[in-house]
Design a protein around this motif. Structure first.
Motif, PDB file in Angstrom:
ATOM      1  N   ILE A  74       0.846  -1.206   0.000  1.00 59.58           N
ATOM      2  CA  ILE A  74       0.000   0.000   0.000  1.00 59.58           C
ATOM      3  C   ILE A  74       0.879   1.253   0.000  1.00 59.58           C
ATOM      4  O   ILE A  74       0.668   2.190  -0.774  1.00 59.58           O
ATOM      5  CB  ILE A  74      -0.945   0.005   1.234  1.00 59.58           C
ATOM      6  CG1 ILE A  74      -1.900  -1.191   1.199  1.00 59.58           C
ATOM      7  CG2 ILE A  74      -1.700   1.330   1.351  1.00 59.58           C
ATOM      8  CD1 ILE A  74      -2.917  -1.198   0.078  1.00 59.58           C
ATOM      9  N   ASP A 114     -16.228  -4.096  -3.638  1.00 59.92           N
ATOM     10  CA  ASP A 114     -15.737  -5.418  -3.240  1.00 59.92           C
ATOM     11  C   ASP A 114     -16.867  -6.419  -3.409  1.00 59.92           C
ATOM     12  O   ASP A 114     -18.033  -6.087  -3.230  1.00 59.92           O
ATOM     13  CB  ASP A 114     -15.261  -5.403  -1.775  1.00 59.92           C
ATOM     14  CG  ASP A 114     -14.374  -6.593  -1.454  1.00 59.92           C
ATOM     15  OD1 ASP A 114     -13.134  -6.426  -1.422  1.00 59.92           O
ATOM     16  OD2 ASP A 114     -14.912  -7.703  -1.252  1.00 59.92           O
ATOM     17  N   ILE A 115     -16.510  -7.633  -3.752  1.00 63.03           N
ATOM     18  CA  ILE A 115     -17.514  -8.692  -3.934  1.00 63.03           C
ATOM     19  C   ILE A 115     -18.209  -9.019  -2.618  1.00 63.03           C
ATOM     20  O   ILE A 115     -19.338  -9.490  -2.609  1.00 63.03           O
ATOM     21  CB  ILE A 115     -16.844  -9.955  -4.539  1.00 63.03           C
ATOM     22  CG1 ILE A 115     -17.901 -10.915  -5.102  1.00 63.03           C
ATOM     23  CG2 ILE A 115     -15.953 -10.657  -3.517  1.00 63.03           C
ATOM     24  CD1 ILE A 115     -17.311 -12.067  -5.905  1.00 63.03           C
ATOM     25  N   SER A 116     -17.521  -8.738  -1.509  1.00 63.41           N
ATOM     26  CA  SER A 116     -18.071  -9.036  -0.194  1.00 63.41           C
ATOM     27  C   SER A 116     -18.761  -7.808   0.398  1.00 63.41           C
ATOM     28  O   SER A 116     -18.149  -6.747   0.545  1.00 63.41           O
ATOM     29  CB  SER A 116     -16.949  -9.510   0.743  1.00 63.41           C
ATOM     30  OG  SER A 116     -17.256  -9.219   2.082  1.00 63.41           O
ATOM     31  N   SER A 126     -19.785  -5.160  -5.288  1.00 59.76           N
ATOM     32  CA  SER A 126     -19.839  -5.651  -6.665  1.00 59.76           C
ATOM     33  C   SER A 126     -18.628  -6.522  -6.943  1.00 59.76           C
ATOM     34  O   SER A 126     -17.540  -6.257  -6.447  1.00 59.76           O
ATOM     35  CB  SER A 126     -19.829  -4.458  -7.635  1.00 59.76           C
ATOM     36  OG  SER A 126     -19.677  -4.914  -8.966  1.00 59.76           O
TER      37      SER A 126
HETATM   38  N1  SAM Z   1      -7.502  -4.785  -2.084  1.00 62.50           N
HETATM   39  C1  SAM Z   1      -7.685  -4.866  -0.653  1.00 62.50           C
HETATM   40  C2  SAM Z   1      -6.414  -4.508   0.059  1.00 62.50           C
HETATM   41  O1  SAM Z   1      -5.340  -4.593  -0.552  1.00 62.50           O
HETATM   42  O2  SAM Z   1      -6.489  -4.157   1.233  1.00 62.50           O
HETATM   43  C3  SAM Z   1      -8.202  -6.234  -0.191  1.00 62.50           C
HETATM   44  C4  SAM Z   1      -7.318  -7.432  -0.471  1.00 62.50           C
HETATM   45  S1  SAM Z   1      -8.035  -8.965   0.120  1.00 62.50           S
HETATM   46  C5  SAM Z   1      -6.677 -10.084   0.199  1.00 62.50           C
HETATM   47  C6  SAM Z   1      -8.905  -9.563  -1.301  1.00 62.50           C
HETATM   48  C7  SAM Z   1     -10.258  -8.904  -1.499  1.00 62.50           C
HETATM   49  O3  SAM Z   1     -10.712  -9.198  -2.827  1.00 62.50           O
HETATM   50  C8  SAM Z   1     -11.350  -9.368  -0.561  1.00 62.50           C
HETATM   51  O4  SAM Z   1     -11.927  -8.274   0.088  1.00 62.50           O
HETATM   52  C9  SAM Z   1     -12.342 -10.080  -1.480  1.00 62.50           C
HETATM   53  O5  SAM Z   1     -13.675  -9.985  -1.038  1.00 62.50           O
HETATM   54  C10 SAM Z   1     -12.101  -9.366  -2.796  1.00 62.50           C
HETATM   55  N2  SAM Z   1     -12.478 -10.118  -4.011  1.00 62.50           N
HETATM   56  C11 SAM Z   1     -12.170 -11.398  -4.325  1.00 62.50           C
HETATM   57  N3  SAM Z   1     -12.662 -11.720  -5.534  1.00 62.50           N
HETATM   58  C12 SAM Z   1     -13.298 -10.607  -6.005  1.00 62.50           C
HETATM   59  C13 SAM Z   1     -14.013 -10.312  -7.206  1.00 62.50           C
HETATM   60  N4  SAM Z   1     -14.195 -11.225  -8.166  1.00 62.50           N
HETATM   61  N5  SAM Z   1     -14.518  -9.075  -7.359  1.00 62.50           N
HETATM   62  C14 SAM Z   1     -14.357  -8.145  -6.379  1.00 62.50           C
HETATM   63  N6  SAM Z   1     -13.702  -8.370  -5.224  1.00 62.50           N
HETATM   64  C15 SAM Z   1     -13.172  -9.587  -5.032  1.00 62.50           C
END
Ligand code: SAM
Length: 234
Positions: free
Chosen positions: A49, A97-99, A123
């Motif tokens: 980050i 985010d998907i979640s 999303s």
């Molecule tokens: N990008 C953030 C960060 O660096 O702090 C979160 C990283 S975390 C390891 C992975 C994230 O990707 C999770 O919050 C998960 O829900 C999201 N994710 C996984 N597959 C996804 C998708 N197809 N579309 C959107 N988000 C997704």
């Protein structure tokens, strides 16, 4: 093929709405309820980050730009990017985010900090639409099956007018071995499948979409490894 992808996605969504949310929300915070492995991952992720923020700050031109953060988690990147507002009258951030648990937590954190120039929604990244100056996707690719990776990078590029920032766990013999070793000793917590990606595949997909890699970084700690590429539209 398609079936396994649907399964992966459903599984990932489920995981990050439940035990995955609890686990990662702790890692991506200052909570001291983390074990040494989780602490190591937190430190590695913080470095990724910070590297992105350093690039953006060095460019000094985020003012008035739009940023789309795909798979934003709890807002670890989107929030400090939005906060650059104080120094540079910063960007307009659209993060998803998907979640639902993740995007809701991100929105709550941003609200608590009085941030107004970032919006968060739920999303999967394939469904994200629009055009943004910069598209970011940090540590999300680990959830993407190998055969879906190039398409995913292509989609991120289609959303970006100028720049894409993507990080992924690189598939090298060393990390492959480390991953296999880890799989021999599954921990007590349920997790999702993890995919490493060949850097050539990512570079090819960027090139095909008309982008050229402009900066690169690698962050590796004991349990965290992430290759970071910045690519610009040529
Ligand atoms: N990008 C953030 C960060 O660096 O702090 C979160 C990283 S975390 C390891 C992975 C994230 O990707 C999770 O919050 C998960 O829900 C999201 N994710 C996984 N597959 C996804 C998708 N197809 N579309 C959107 N988000 C997704």
């Amino acid at each position: 093929q398609l079936f396994s992808t649907v399964d992966d996605k459903t599984e990932v969504r489920e995981y990050f709405n439940n035990e995955g949310f609890n686990r990662w929300n702790k890692i991506y915070s200052e909570s001291d309820e983390v074990n040494t492995v989780q602490l190591d991952i937190r430190n590695g992720h913080d470095q990724t980050i910070q590297k992105i923020l350093n690039w953006v700050e060095a460019d000094g031109d985020i003012k008035g730009k739009t940023v789309c953060d795909c798979g934003c988690g709890v807002g670890s990147l989107a929030i400090p990017l939005a906060q650059m507002d104080n120094k540079q009258t910063g960007a307009e951030i659209s993060a998803s985010d998907i979640s639902d648990a993740m995007s809701t937590e991100a929105a709550a954190r941003a609200k608590a900090m009085g941030i107004r120039n970032a919006k968060f929604y739920t999303s999967d990244l394939e469904s994200v639409k629009g055009k943004y100056n910069t598209v970011t996707c940090v540590d999300v690719a680990i959830h993407y099956p190998t055969e879906k990776m190039a398409e995913m990078v292509g989609h991120l590029c289609s959303l970006a007018d100028e720049r894409v920032l993507i990080s992924f766990a690189p598939k090298t013999w060393y990390y492959d071995l480390l991953k296999k070793f880890g799989e021999l000793f599954p921990g007590p917590s349920k997790t999702t499948r993890a995919y490493l990606h060949k850097e050539e595949v990512v570079r090819e997909a960027l090139k095909k979409a008309g982008f050229e890699v402009s900066r690169e970084e690698m962050t590796g700690t004991n349990f965290y490894f992430s290759r970071l590429l910045e690519a610009k539209r040529v």
